[in-house]
Design an enzyme around this catalytic site. Structure first.
Site, mmCIF file in Angstrom:
data_model
loop_
_atom_site.group_PDB
_atom_site.id
_atom_site.type_symbol
_atom_site.label_atom_id
_atom_site.label_comp_id
_atom_site.label_asym_id
_atom_site.label_seq_id
_atom_site.Cartn_x
_atom_site.Cartn_y
_atom_site.Cartn_z
ATOM 1 C CB CYS A 116 -0.942 0.010 1.196
ATOM 2 S SG CYS A 116 -1.940 -1.459 1.257
ATOM 3 C CG HIS A 256 -3.641 3.230 2.555
ATOM 4 N ND1 HIS A 256 -4.120 2.895 1.307
ATOM 5 C CD2 HIS A 256 -3.530 2.049 3.234
ATOM 6 C CE1 HIS A 256 -4.292 1.588 1.244
ATOM 7 N NE2 HIS A 256 -3.943 1.048 2.395
ATOM 8 C CG ASN A 286 -7.126 -0.959 1.043
ATOM 9 O OD1 ASN A 286 -6.399 -0.496 0.177
ATOM 10 N ND2 ASN A 286 -6.662 -1.474 2.166
HETATM 11 N N1 ACO Z 1 -19.188 -9.168 8.149
HETATM 12 C C1 ACO Z 1 -19.682 -9.491 9.377
HETATM 13 N N2 ACO Z 1 -18.872 -9.796 10.408
HETATM 14 C C2 ACO Z 1 -17.550 -9.780 10.202
HETATM 15 C C3 ACO Z 1 -16.976 -9.450 8.960
HETATM 16 C C4 ACO Z 1 -17.866 -9.140 7.894
HETATM 17 N N3 ACO Z 1 -17.435 -8.824 6.671
HETATM 18 N N4 ACO Z 1 -15.630 -9.506 9.054
HETATM 19 C C5 ACO Z 1 -15.360 -9.855 10.326
HETATM 20 N N5 ACO Z 1 -16.508 -10.028 11.013
HETATM 21 C C6 ACO Z 1 -16.695 -10.413 12.402
HETATM 22 C C7 ACO Z 1 -15.512 -11.157 12.976
HETATM 23 O O1 ACO Z 1 -15.531 -12.520 12.616
HETATM 24 C C8 ACO Z 1 -15.712 -10.935 14.455
HETATM 25 O O2 ACO Z 1 -16.640 -11.870 14.917
HETATM 26 P P1 ACO Z 1 -16.425 -12.583 16.348
HETATM 27 O O3 ACO Z 1 -16.446 -11.449 17.341
HETATM 28 O O4 ACO Z 1 -17.583 -13.491 16.409
HETATM 29 O O5 ACO Z 1 -15.083 -13.243 16.254
HETATM 30 C C9 ACO Z 1 -16.352 -9.565 14.535
HETATM 31 O O6 ACO Z 1 -16.825 -9.264 13.205
HETATM 32 C C10 ACO Z 1 -15.405 -8.466 14.958
HETATM 33 O O7 ACO Z 1 -14.188 -8.643 14.255
HETATM 34 P P2 ACO Z 1 -13.031 -7.583 14.303
HETATM 35 O O8 ACO Z 1 -11.883 -8.118 13.474
HETATM 36 O O9 ACO Z 1 -12.753 -7.172 15.697
HETATM 37 O O10 ACO Z 1 -13.739 -6.404 13.537
HETATM 38 P P3 ACO Z 1 -13.191 -4.954 13.276
HETATM 39 O O11 ACO Z 1 -14.154 -3.981 13.779
HETATM 40 O O12 ACO Z 1 -11.753 -4.837 13.672
HETATM 41 O O13 ACO Z 1 -13.238 -4.882 11.678
HETATM 42 C C11 ACO Z 1 -11.734 -5.044 9.833
HETATM 43 C C12 ACO Z 1 -12.513 -5.813 10.896
HETATM 44 C C13 ACO Z 1 -12.726 -4.317 8.946
HETATM 45 C C14 ACO Z 1 -10.960 -6.066 8.991
HETATM 46 C C15 ACO Z 1 -10.799 -4.034 10.526
HETATM 47 O O14 ACO Z 1 -10.051 -4.674 11.531
HETATM 48 C C16 ACO Z 1 -9.835 -3.406 9.538
HETATM 49 O O15 ACO Z 1 -10.227 -2.626 8.703
HETATM 50 N N6 ACO Z 1 -8.544 -3.717 9.658
HETATM 51 C C17 ACO Z 1 -7.571 -3.249 8.765
HETATM 52 C C18 ACO Z 1 -7.813 -3.820 7.423
HETATM 53 C C19 ACO Z 1 -6.584 -4.249 6.741
HETATM 54 O O16 ACO Z 1 -5.795 -5.002 7.272
HETATM 55 N N7 ACO Z 1 -6.419 -3.784 5.535
HETATM 56 C C20 ACO Z 1 -5.295 -4.152 4.806
HETATM 57 C C21 ACO Z 1 -4.230 -3.104 5.045
HETATM 58 S S1 ACO Z 1 -2.886 -3.410 4.047
HETATM 59 C C22 ACO Z 1 -3.418 -2.965 2.594
HETATM 60 O O17 ACO Z 1 -4.058 -1.957 2.487
HETATM 61 C C23 ACO Z 1 -3.140 -3.929 1.424
#
Ligand code: ACO
Length: 329
Positions: A116, A256, A286
């Protein structure tokens, strides 16, 4: 020793593929909902490339638009640098395909792999070539076809990403008169290489029937860890780029487009207003290396940037890598 040449941005361009996928598309594939995706990420839709399009095809359109804005011809280019994690092929570099398609007969070409942070890495490298007097016109691009590397059964990753390309033509400031690149910074921490990772397909784990069956060619990420790192790093990068300047001098921050909540948390941590921050994740998701140049091009074309004021870019991603840029528009 020759003195450093000041470098500016002569023109920008971007391209998003025509095919729009709303969140409802993913509701049919995995256990998710439009409401969850909008609330947790800010994403409403993203673009996916057509089957016949690969990363270099998106780049060529964005590059032609940037050249047109710069009022330059492909033959004026000395160098083409592409930042991408989804090249057309592992070999050769996609920048060579772009060079050929544009007819940039005089240009050298190479790709940079910084995920990224790929566009900022390309931008800073291009700036350094011109600053050192080794090139005059450099085309820098950030582009991805991430849709080809998504596990459509993994709800925590497939909903996040989209395809697109953004480009900028760099030139001596004496010629283009705007977009002077004032400050650049790049960083890396390879100890966290597996936080965002494609396990197979390279020399460590060459592709095999087994690796494909196990889905090891897809992007895997540990979202919560990225989230924590991203908020802290984005705030730090913006602060570092703005150092020595009053907030009133800054027209726009182009971060980003990783997650609306990450951007808002970082800006909140700094005590800044979201009015100064350009966000278009709602439309494109993204697009990794393409987010910053696509957002910047949109900001430029929509007149969001005040002339003579400062603009900050910040990005981070797999590697881990990160970067920041300060420029005067
Ligand atoms: N729909 C419904 N529920 C979901 C989804 C979805 N699409 N995805 C995850 N969940 C669930 C999880 O399984 C979890 O359930 P559980 O509590 O029963 O285990 C619950 O939602 C909460 O999960 P978290 O991971 O804590 O959710 P969070 O609010 O952190 O959101 C997300 C997840 C969107 C992935 C967030 O952490 C994020 O944006 N992280 C950064 C993303 C990333 O890594 N991008 C890549 C960067 S590098 C690049 O740009 C190439």
């Amino acid at each position: 020793m020759t003195s450093r040449v000041a470098v500016g941005i002569a023109g920008t361009g971007s391209y998003a593929p025509e095919r729009v996928l709303t969140n409802h598309y993913f509701e049919k594939l995995v256990d998710t909902s439009d409401e969850w995706i909008v609330q947790r990420t800010g994403i409403k839709e993203r673009r996916f490339a057509a089957p016949e399009q690969a990363t270099s095809d998106l780049c060529v359109i964005a590059a032609q638009r940037a050249l047109e804005a710069a009022k330059l011809d492909a033959n004026d280019l000395d160098l083409i640098i592409l930042g991408t994690l989804t090249p057309d092929f592992l070999l050769p570099a996609s920048s060579c395909l772009i060079q050929h398609a544009l007819g940039a007969k005089r240009a050298g070409a190479f790709d940079v792999g910084a995920a990224c942070t790929g566009f900022l890495t390309a931008l800073h490298t291009g700036e350094a070539f011109i600053a050192a007097g080794r090139a005059k016109h450099v085309l820098v691009i950030g582009a991805e076809c991430l849709s080809r590397f998504l596990d459509m059964t993994d709800r925590s990753s497939c909903i996040l990403f989209g395809d697109g390309a953004g480009a900028a033509v760099l030139a001596p400031l004496s010629e283009c008169k705007r977009g002077e690149i004032l400050r650049t910074s790049l960083g890396a921490d390879g100890s966290s290489f597996d936080v965002i990772h494609m396990v197979a397909g390279g020399s460590r784990n060459p592709p095999s029937a087994g690796s494909v069956e196990r889905g090891e060619h897809f992007i895997r990420l540990r979202g919560r860890e990225v989230f924590r790192f991203a908020v802290h790093k984005m705030a730090e990068l913006i602060e570092h780029m703005a150092e020595g300047h009053d907030q009133s001098e800054i027209s726009l921050v182009v971060p980003h487009q990783v997650n609306q909540r990450i951007i808002e948390s970082a800006v909140d941590r700094l005590g800044w207003s979201m009015d100064k921050v350009f966000v278009n994740i709602e439309q494109y998701g993204n697009t990794s290396a393409a987010t910053v140049p696509m957002a910047f091009d949109e900001a430029v074309r929509s007149g969001r940037i005040e002339q003579g004021k400062l603009v900050i870019f910040c990005a981070f991603g797999a590697g881990l890598t990160w970067g920041g840029t300060l420029l005067r528009w």
